[in-house]
Enzyme design. Structure first.
Site, PDB file in Angstrom:
ATOM      1  N   TYR A   1     -17.510 -30.732 -63.537  1.00  6.82           N
ATOM      2  CA  TYR A   1     -16.913 -31.561 -64.594  1.00  6.82           C
ATOM      3  C   TYR A   1     -17.941 -31.843 -65.689  1.00  6.82           C
ATOM      4  CZ  TYR A   1     -14.492 -35.606 -66.690  1.00  6.82           C
ATOM      5  OH  TYR A   1     -13.888 -36.484 -67.555  1.00  6.82           O
TER       6      TYR A   1
ATOM      7  N   SER B   1     -16.676 -36.786 -72.405  1.00  4.50           N
ATOM      8  CA  SER B   1     -16.745 -37.868 -71.410  1.00  4.50           C
ATOM      9  C   SER B   1     -18.143 -38.438 -71.495  1.00  4.50           C
ATOM     10  CB  SER B   1     -16.510 -37.265 -70.015  1.00  4.50           C
ATOM     11  OG  SER B   1     -16.970 -38.136 -69.004  1.00  4.50           O
TER      12      SER B   1
HETATM   13  N1  LIG Z   1      -9.915 -41.813 -67.782  1.00  2.58           N
HETATM   14  C1  LIG Z   1     -11.216 -41.880 -68.098  1.00  2.58           C
HETATM   15  O1  LIG Z   1     -11.903 -42.887 -67.914  1.00  2.58           O
HETATM   16  C2  LIG Z   1     -11.909 -40.697 -68.707  1.00  2.58           C
HETATM   17  C3  LIG Z   1     -13.304 -40.722 -68.751  1.00  2.58           C
HETATM   18  C4  LIG Z   1     -13.963 -39.658 -69.338  1.00  2.58           C
HETATM   19  C5  LIG Z   1     -13.247 -38.613 -69.893  1.00  2.58           C
HETATM   20  N2  LIG Z   1     -11.900 -38.611 -69.815  1.00  2.58           N
HETATM   21  C6  LIG Z   1     -11.210 -37.464 -70.391  1.00  2.58           C
HETATM   22  O2  LIG Z   1     -10.034 -37.878 -71.072  1.00  2.58           O
HETATM   23  C7  LIG Z   1      -9.039 -36.855 -70.964  1.00  2.58           C
HETATM   24  C8  LIG Z   1      -7.747 -37.431 -70.410  1.00  2.58           C
HETATM   25  O3  LIG Z   1      -8.038 -37.979 -69.131  1.00  2.58           O
HETATM   26  P1  LIG Z   1      -7.005 -38.910 -68.325  1.00  2.58           P
HETATM   27  O4  LIG Z   1      -7.833 -39.957 -67.677  1.00  2.58           O
HETATM   28  O5  LIG Z   1      -5.868 -39.279 -69.187  1.00  2.58           O
HETATM   29  O6  LIG Z   1      -6.527 -37.863 -67.208  1.00  2.58           O
HETATM   30  P2  LIG Z   1      -5.141 -37.791 -66.392  1.00  2.58           P
HETATM   31  O7  LIG Z   1      -5.479 -37.053 -65.152  1.00  2.58           O
HETATM   32  O8  LIG Z   1      -4.565 -39.165 -66.275  1.00  2.58           O
HETATM   33  O9  LIG Z   1      -4.192 -36.912 -67.330  1.00  2.58           O
HETATM   34  C9  LIG Z   1      -4.509 -35.573 -67.590  1.00  2.58           C
HETATM   35  C10 LIG Z   1      -3.293 -34.855 -68.139  1.00  2.58           C
HETATM   36  O10 LIG Z   1      -3.675 -33.471 -68.283  1.00  2.58           O
HETATM   37  C11 LIG Z   1      -2.648 -32.648 -67.720  1.00  2.58           C
HETATM   38  N3  LIG Z   1      -3.189 -31.375 -67.247  1.00  2.58           N
HETATM   39  C12 LIG Z   1      -3.990 -31.156 -66.176  1.00  2.58           C
HETATM   40  N4  LIG Z   1      -4.213 -29.850 -66.019  1.00  2.58           N
HETATM   41  C13 LIG Z   1      -3.557 -29.210 -67.023  1.00  2.58           C
HETATM   42  C14 LIG Z   1      -3.400 -27.847 -67.389  1.00  2.58           C
HETATM   43  N5  LIG Z   1      -3.952 -26.868 -66.677  1.00  2.58           N
HETATM   44  N6  LIG Z   1      -2.645 -27.552 -68.474  1.00  2.58           N
HETATM   45  C15 LIG Z   1      -2.043 -28.535 -69.189  1.00  2.58           C
HETATM   46  N7  LIG Z   1      -2.153 -29.853 -68.884  1.00  2.58           N
HETATM   47  C16 LIG Z   1      -2.902 -30.190 -67.812  1.00  2.58           C
HETATM   48  C17 LIG Z   1      -2.088 -33.498 -66.580  1.00  2.58           C
HETATM   49  O11 LIG Z   1      -0.813 -33.051 -66.155  1.00  2.58           O
HETATM   50  C18 LIG Z   1      -2.083 -34.884 -67.214  1.00  2.58           C
HETATM   51  O12 LIG Z   1      -0.901 -35.100 -67.954  1.00  2.58           O
HETATM   52  C19 LIG Z   1      -9.672 -35.756 -70.093  1.00  2.58           C
HETATM   53  O13 LIG Z   1     -10.257 -34.783 -70.912  1.00  2.58           O
HETATM   54  C20 LIG Z   1     -10.740 -36.491 -69.333  1.00  2.58           C
HETATM   55  O14 LIG Z   1     -11.784 -35.650 -68.880  1.00  2.58           O
HETATM   56  C21 LIG Z   1     -11.209 -39.615 -69.229  1.00  2.58           C
END
Ligand SMILES: NC(=O)c1ccc[n+]([C@@H]2O[C@H](COP(=O)([O-])OP(=O)(O)OC[C@H]3O[C@@H](n4cnc5c(N)ncnc54)[C@H](O)[C@@H]3O)[C@@H](O)[C@H]2O)c1
Length: 256
Positions: free
Chosen positions: A152, A139
């Site tokens: 986080y 991230s």
């Molecule tokens: N959205 C952003 O702007 C952003 C920014 C920085 C980093 N990220 C990173 O990108 C990745 C995806 O983020 P996102 O925004 O799609 O998140 P999201 O919350 O929309 O989706 C996360 C997914 O992970 C699954 N999940 C959660 N806990 C779990 C577990 N214990 N076992 C298995 N699956 C599990 C959830 O059910 C969901 O399907 C993450 O690593 C997040 O930290 C996202």
């Protein structure tokens, strides 16, 4: 079809960025295995594609991950791509370090960091013979100081350094490990981290913080993941690639 027949495990592949990744990988011909706790969304995706298989898995639980990889080993006998994407943010419960309850600290670490440990540990023996690609997800919070989410950020910094250690330890097996560092991708997580906060100034965010002047789409990240998974990225190992419209390089992500 640049991922044709590549056995690709995607954690958190049922929703958000992971869902876009599952769809993109499936469209590119991969044999996709989604490991996620969200059974309804995972099964719905499985029903839409011949080459998508959902295995309900909690990545924080070693036994749950072991069972999933046992199934993958039985069906395919190998893993070509491991896309470590799943994480939680826990907005409102994570925060500045002095305010974070130990149970929240441990929960975030157990999913975001132990999850990578478990999945990678069980994937590696299935990758060693043929080589492969591991894609971790950090991230902006793993690259610059982002306020108000100590647990986080700790996991995301560790994801960056773990990427480098995997890259040097497993390069000799032709296993490439790289890392995507997203920011501002429109998903449920970003609602939790920013958009649901009444004090969040969306106009300012787009005008001053975001060089590309738009929110990112999950598909923007999925395209990068598909590239890293593919043979087009055959000499990339140990790199951390921001996918954030220039937010991190702009240096202002923490000035809201
Ligand atoms: N959205 C952003 O702007 C952003 C920014 C920085 C980093 N990220 C990173 O990108 C990745 C995806 O983020 P996102 O925004 O799609 O998140 P999201 O919350 O929309 O989706 C996360 C997914 O992970 C699954 N999940 C959660 N806990 C779990 C577990 N214990 N076992 C298995 N699956 C599990 C959830 O059910 C969901 O399907 C993450 O690593 C997040 O930290 C996202």
């Amino acid at each position: 079809m640049k991922l044709k027949d590549k056995v690709s495990v995607i954690t958190g592949g049922a929703a958000g960025i992971g869902e876009a990744g599952s769809r993109r990988f499936a469209d590119e011909g991969a044999k996709v295995i989604i490991l996620d706790v969200n059974e309804a969304a995972g099964k719905a995706l499985e029903a839409q594609y011949e080459n998508v298989w959902f295995i309900k898995t909690d990545i924080s639980n070693e036994n749950s991950v072991k069972c999933a990889f046992d199934k993958v080993a039985e069906k395919y006998g190998r893993v070509d791509v491991l896309y470590n994407n799943a994480s939680v943010f826990l907005g409102g419960r994570d925060g500045i370090l002095g305010d974070v309850e130990e149970s929240i600290w441990k929960k975030v670490l157990s999913i975001n960091l132990d999850g990578i440990y478990h999945c990678t540990k069980f994937a590696l023996p299935l990758m060693k013979e043929n080589g492969g690609s591991i894609i971790n997800t950090a991230s902006s919070a793993g690259v610059v100081g982002v306020p108000g989410c100590a647990a986080y950020t700790a996991t995301k910094g560790a994801t960056v350094t773990l990427t480098r250690s995997l890259a040097v330890d497993y390069g000799k097996y032709n296993i490439r490990t790289n890392c995507i560092a997203p920011a501002a991708i429109e998903t449920e997580m970003v609602k939790e981290s920013n958009l649901n906060d009444p004090s969040f100034d969306n106009d300012f965010f787009l005008r001053q913080i975001t060089p590309l002047k738009r929110w990112g789409k999950p598909e923007d990240v999925a395209a990068l993941a598909a590239f890293l998974a593919s043979d087009d990225a055959s000499y990339l190992n140990g790199v951390i690639i921001p996918c954030d419209g220039g937010i991190t390089i702009n240096g202002t992500v923490n000035k809201m």
